[in-house]
Enzyme design. Structure first.
Site, PDB file in Angstrom:
ATOM      1  N   LEU A  93      18.493 -50.008  18.042  1.00 27.29           N
ATOM      2  CA  LEU A  93      18.173 -51.567  18.504  1.00 27.29           C
ATOM      3  C   LEU A  93      17.790 -51.550  16.859  1.00 27.29           C
ATOM      4  O   LEU A  93      17.513 -51.696  15.820  1.00 27.29           O
ATOM      5  CB  LEU A  93      16.906 -52.148  19.278  1.00 27.29           C
ATOM      6  CG  LEU A  93      17.512 -51.508  20.612  1.00 27.29           C
ATOM      7  CD1 LEU A  93      16.395 -51.107  21.428  1.00 27.29           C
ATOM      8  CD2 LEU A  93      18.572 -52.942  21.213  1.00 27.29           C
TER       9      LEU A  93
ATOM     10  N   HIS B  99      10.470 -41.014  24.945  1.00 27.68           N
ATOM     11  CA  HIS B  99      11.564 -40.704  24.310  1.00 27.68           C
ATOM     12  C   HIS B  99      11.167 -38.948  24.730  1.00 27.68           C
ATOM     13  O   HIS B  99      10.459 -38.339  25.148  1.00 27.68           O
ATOM     14  CB  HIS B  99      10.844 -40.436  23.312  1.00 27.68           C
ATOM     15  CG  HIS B  99      11.521 -39.771  21.787  1.00 27.68           C
ATOM     16  ND1 HIS B  99      13.466 -39.674  21.326  1.00 27.68           N
ATOM     17  CD2 HIS B  99      12.110 -38.439  21.593  1.00 27.68           C
ATOM     18  CE1 HIS B  99      13.626 -38.753  20.727  1.00 27.68           C
ATOM     19  NE2 HIS B  99      12.761 -38.105  20.851  1.00 27.68           N
TER      20      HIS B  99
ATOM     21  N   GLU C 233       8.820 -36.417  33.100  1.00 30.12           N
ATOM     22  CA  GLU C 233       9.050 -37.997  32.069  1.00 30.12           C
ATOM     23  C   GLU C 233       9.057 -39.068  33.479  1.00 30.12           C
ATOM     24  O   GLU C 233       8.037 -40.564  33.360  1.00 30.12           O
ATOM     25  CB  GLU C 233      10.474 -37.979  32.167  1.00 30.12           C
ATOM     26  CG  GLU C 233      11.188 -37.605  30.318  1.00 30.12           C
ATOM     27  CD  GLU C 233      12.455 -38.116  30.224  1.00 30.12           C
ATOM     28  OE1 GLU C 233      13.101 -38.492  31.041  1.00 30.12           O
ATOM     29  OE2 GLU C 233      12.417 -37.108  29.523  1.00 30.12           O
TER      30      GLU C 233
END
Ligand code: GRF
Length: 205
Positions: A95, A111, A176
């Site tokens: 981005l 991440h 995660e």
């Protein structure tokens, strides 16, 4: 006031599913209002539809190198959904500083490394090649610099002898799915106290 969460994906959306599931709790301070992908074929879009979450796809390919044009379309869709928080979850497009500046302070990313180590790609192979004994994942606020914003949580797992990058990725992915929901719940309650988890070696896979 319940926070409105938009989740950006590029692929299977397993992190999106665990975030959405976590927000079904009655006392959760947030709820999903949009799942947005840069790939119209992303498997996560069908999973979001099955969860009755509004979806949209902005295919990045027609824009070529026109990142600003792609992001203007992302913003048009996002502004209609009026999110209080954006969660990047397996979102694989870089981005621009303009986009991150617009949403700074309201945008998170997960991440697959123990930042600040291994920003960028191929994180698991790099950790194995470096002879590290542990790896993990990080949730951070998104700023203009790639994989660099304030850390809001980390989860650690061991790197075991003989691990391939795929073995390690699978072990990290389990964490995660624990870490991101825990961080989002705090962040949606305006609590930026970092979350630190560790993955048991024999944790059920
Ligand atoms: C995950 O391994 C995550 O580390 C990275 O994207 C991968 C796929 O995520 N950010 P998901 O299954 O699409 O959430």
């Amino acid at each position: 006031m319940t926070k409105r969460v938009a989740i950006l994906i590029s692929g299977g959306g397993s992190n999106m599913v665990t975030l959405a599931d976590s927000m079904r709790a009655d006392d959760h301070p947030a709820r999903p209002v949009l799942v947005l992908s840069n790939d119209p074929q992303a498997g996560g879009l069908a999973k979001a539809r099955a969860l009755n979450i509004p979806t949209f796809a902005v295919d990045h390919r027609p824009f070529g190198k026109d990142r600003a044009g792609f992001e203007a379309e992302l913003n048009r869709v996002l502004e209609k959904a009026q999110p209080d928080i954006i969660c990047l979850a397996g979102f694989m497009r870089i981005l621009t500083a303009d986009f991150t500046a617009k949403w700074e302070g309201r945008m998170l990313n997960i991440h697959p490394s123990l930042l600040p180590k291994y920003k960028g790609l191929h994180t698991h192979q790099r950790a194995i090649d470096a002879g590290d004994t542990e790896a993990g994942c990080t949730v951070h606020e998104v700023t203009a610099a790639l994989d660099d914003g304030p850390i809001l949580g980390q989860a650690r797992v061991p790197i075991l002898p003989g691990d391939t990058a795929d073995d390690l990725a699978a072990r990290v992915l389990v964490q995660e799915h624990r870490l991101y929901p825990a961080v989002l719940r705090r962040y949606a309650a305006a609590d930026r106290t970092p979350v630190f988890l560790s993955g048991e070696i024999n944790a059920p896979s």
